[in-house]
Design an enzyme around this catalytic site. Structure first.
Site, mmCIF file in Angstrom:
data_model
loop_
_atom_site.group_PDB
_atom_site.id
_atom_site.type_symbol
_atom_site.label_atom_id
_atom_site.label_comp_id
_atom_site.label_asym_id
_atom_site.label_seq_id
_atom_site.Cartn_x
_atom_site.Cartn_y
_atom_site.Cartn_z
ATOM 1 N N GLU A 1 0.186 -2.177 -5.254
ATOM 2 C CA GLU A 1 0.361 -1.943 -4.628
ATOM 3 C C GLU A 1 0.418 -2.491 -3.366
ATOM 4 O OE1 GLU A 1 -4.511 -1.985 -4.903
ATOM 5 O OE2 GLU A 1 -4.858 -1.725 -2.606
ATOM 6 N N LYS B 1 0.827 2.262 -4.350
ATOM 7 C CA LYS B 1 -1.282 3.028 -3.818
ATOM 8 C C LYS B 1 -1.141 1.782 -2.488
ATOM 9 C CE LYS B 1 -5.540 1.516 -4.411
ATOM 10 N NZ LYS B 1 -6.655 1.375 -5.528
HETATM 11 P P1 13P Z 1 -10.868 0.203 -1.255
HETATM 12 O O1 13P Z 1 -10.204 1.842 -0.920
HETATM 13 O O2 13P Z 1 -12.215 -0.393 -0.353
HETATM 14 O O3 13P Z 1 -9.718 -0.638 0.036
HETATM 15 O O4 13P Z 1 -10.342 0.043 -2.080
HETATM 16 C C1 13P Z 1 -8.883 0.166 -2.635
HETATM 17 C C2 13P Z 1 -8.612 -0.637 -3.945
HETATM 18 O O5 13P Z 1 -8.128 -0.771 -5.074
HETATM 19 C C3 13P Z 1 -7.863 -1.928 -2.952
HETATM 20 O O6 13P Z 1 -7.539 -2.596 -4.342
#
Ligand code: 13P
Length: 339
Positions: free
Chosen positions: A175, A217
Site C-alpha cells: 500500500e 492497494k
Molecule cells: P481508508 O479506506 O479509510 O483510506 O482506509 C484504508 C486503509 O487501510 C488505509 O491504510
C-alpha cells in the site's frame, strides 16, 4: 498455482473486496470519539464483531484486515476473531507495519517502520490465522514533496516487507498511499503516483517478490482536497486506469483501492467508473476503511445494542461496492437499504 497466488485471487474474487478494519488503537479512538463513544477495548471489539458477523461478509467481503489487538480477541461466544471471519467465508489478514515515523534527512516526510523482528511476528500471526498482511507507506504532495528520498526509502521498506511476508507463506498487500491532502490538481496526483508505483515495483522485483502472490492497494488519481479543481468520476477513472496500466506489472492479480478520505458514495461511484472502462486483466476492487464503515459506525454509536440496523447499513455499503467491482452500480440503488 502456489498457495499465496490462490489466496491473492480469492481476496478480490468476482464481486468481493476487502474490509480494512485495522485502525490502530489511536486512530480507532479518534473514530469512536467523533461519534462520542468511549474507546475501550470492549467497545472496539463490539463494533468490529458487529461488522464481522454481518451477512454482507459472506457475499461481498473476501478478506478483513485486522489490527494486532483484534486478531487476539474473542467474540461474545468465545470464538477467536479469525475463526469468526473464516466462518463467514472470508480470509483474515493483519496490518504489520508499526506506523509512519519522521524520515531522517527530510523535513516533513515519513517512513513506515516495523521491519525489526517482523519475521518472528509474521510467524505468530500465521499461527493466529492470518493469511495476508498489509503495510502502508504514505507520501505527501507539496512543492518539494515527495522527495526522491521518501520515494526510494519507502519503496525499499515495502519490498523488504513483501519478501518477508511471502517467506512466511502469506500474501502481502502493498500500500503506497499518495495522500489527497493539498491544493494540487489531478495531473500532479497522476505524476506523483506514477513515480511512486514505478519505484515500488523496481524494488519488489529486486527483492524477488512473486508479484502473482501480491495485491496492490493504491490511491485513486484525484485532485487534492484543497484544490479548486473538481474532477468528474469519468476523468478520475480514466486517469487512474492509465496510471495503473503504465506502472503496475501485469503479473499482479488484483488491485484494491483505499478510500483515503473520499465519501462513501464517491468511493463507490469512482470504483464503478473504473470498472466500466477496465480493459486489463487486473481484478479491480476495494479495500476500504472509512468508506465501508462510516455510516455503520454512526448508527452503532446511537445505540450499541441495535446490531440489526448497523449490520443492514454495513451490508448495503458492502453490496454497493461489490456491484461497483462489476460496474453494476448506479445512484438509484442507494435509495433502498436492504440486502
Ligand atoms: P481508508 O479506506 O479509510 O483510506 O482506509 C484504508 C486503509 O487501510 C488505509 O491504510
Amino acid at each position: 498455482m502456489s498457495e499465496i497466488e490462490i489466496i491473492a485471487k480469492q481476496m478480490v474474487a468476482k464481486g468481493k473486496g476487502i474490509l480494512a478494519a485495522d485502525e490502530s488503537t489511536g486512530t480507532m479512538t479518534k473514530r469512536l470519539s467523533s461519534v462520542s463513544v468511549e474507546s475501550t477495548s470492549q467497545n472496539r471489539l463490539k463494533f468490529r464483531e458487529t461488522l464481522f458477523s454481518s451477512m454482507g461478509m459472506k457475499n461481498f467481503i473476501g478478506g478483513v484486515i485486522l489490527y494486532d489487538e483484534t486478531i487476539r480477541q474473542k467474540t461474545s461466544s468465545g470464538k477467536t476473531i479469525p475463526d469468526l471471519i473464516k466462518s463467514y467465508g472470508s480470509i483474515p489478514g493483519i496490518k504489520v507495519d508499526a506506523g509512519a515515523k519522521k524520515l531522517a534527512g527530510s523535513k516533513d516526510e515519513k517512513i513506515t517502520e516495523g521491519l525489526d523482528g517482523l519475521r518472528e511476528r509474521l510467524s505468530e500471526y500465521y499461527n493466529l490465522g492470518a493469511r495476508f498482511t498489509k503495510w502502508r507507506a504514505i507520501y505527501n504532495i507539496s512543492k518539494l514533496c515527495p522527495s526522491e528520498l521518501a520515494i526510494k526509502s519507502n519503496a525499499h521498506a515495502l519490498a523488504r516487507y513483501a519478501s518477508l511476508v511471502q517467506e512466511a507463506n502469506m500474501v502481502p498487500i502493498v500500500e503506497p498511499e499518495v495522500l489527497m491532502d493539498g491544493e494540487h490538481n489531478i495531473d500532479k496526483c497522476y505524476e506523483v503516483t506514477s513515480k511512486v508505483l514505478k519505484e515500488c515495483y523496481n524494488e519488489l522485483v529486486i527483492h524477488n517478490v512473486n508479484l502473482k502472490g501480491t495485491i496492490l492497494k493504491p490511491n485513486m488519481i484525484l485532485p487534492g482536497n484543497k484544490s479548486n479543481q473538481k474532477a468528474t468520476s469519468a476523468e478520475i477513472a480514466k486517469k487512474t486506469l492509465k496510471c495503473l496500466k503504465e506502472n503496475v506489472p501485469h503479473e499482479v492479480p488484483g488491485i484494491a483501492f483505499l478510500s483515503g478520505g473520499q465519501t462513501e458514495i464517491e468511493a463507490t461511484q469512482n470504483l464503478n467508473e473504473i470498472n466500466k472502462i477496465n480493459d486489463t486483466n487486473f481484478l479491480i476492487s476495494f479495500s476500504y476503511g472509512r468508506a465501508l464503515q462510516q455510516s455503520a459506525l454512526k448508527n452503532w454509536s446511537k445505540d450499541i445494542k441495535d446490531t440489526d440496523n448497523t449490520q443492514k447499513i454495513f451490508n448495503h455499503r458492502s453490496k454497493m461496492n461489490s456491484l461497483s467491482t462489476e460496474a453494476g452500480w448506479n445512484i438509484d440503488l442507494e435509495k433502498h437499504i436492504a440486502v
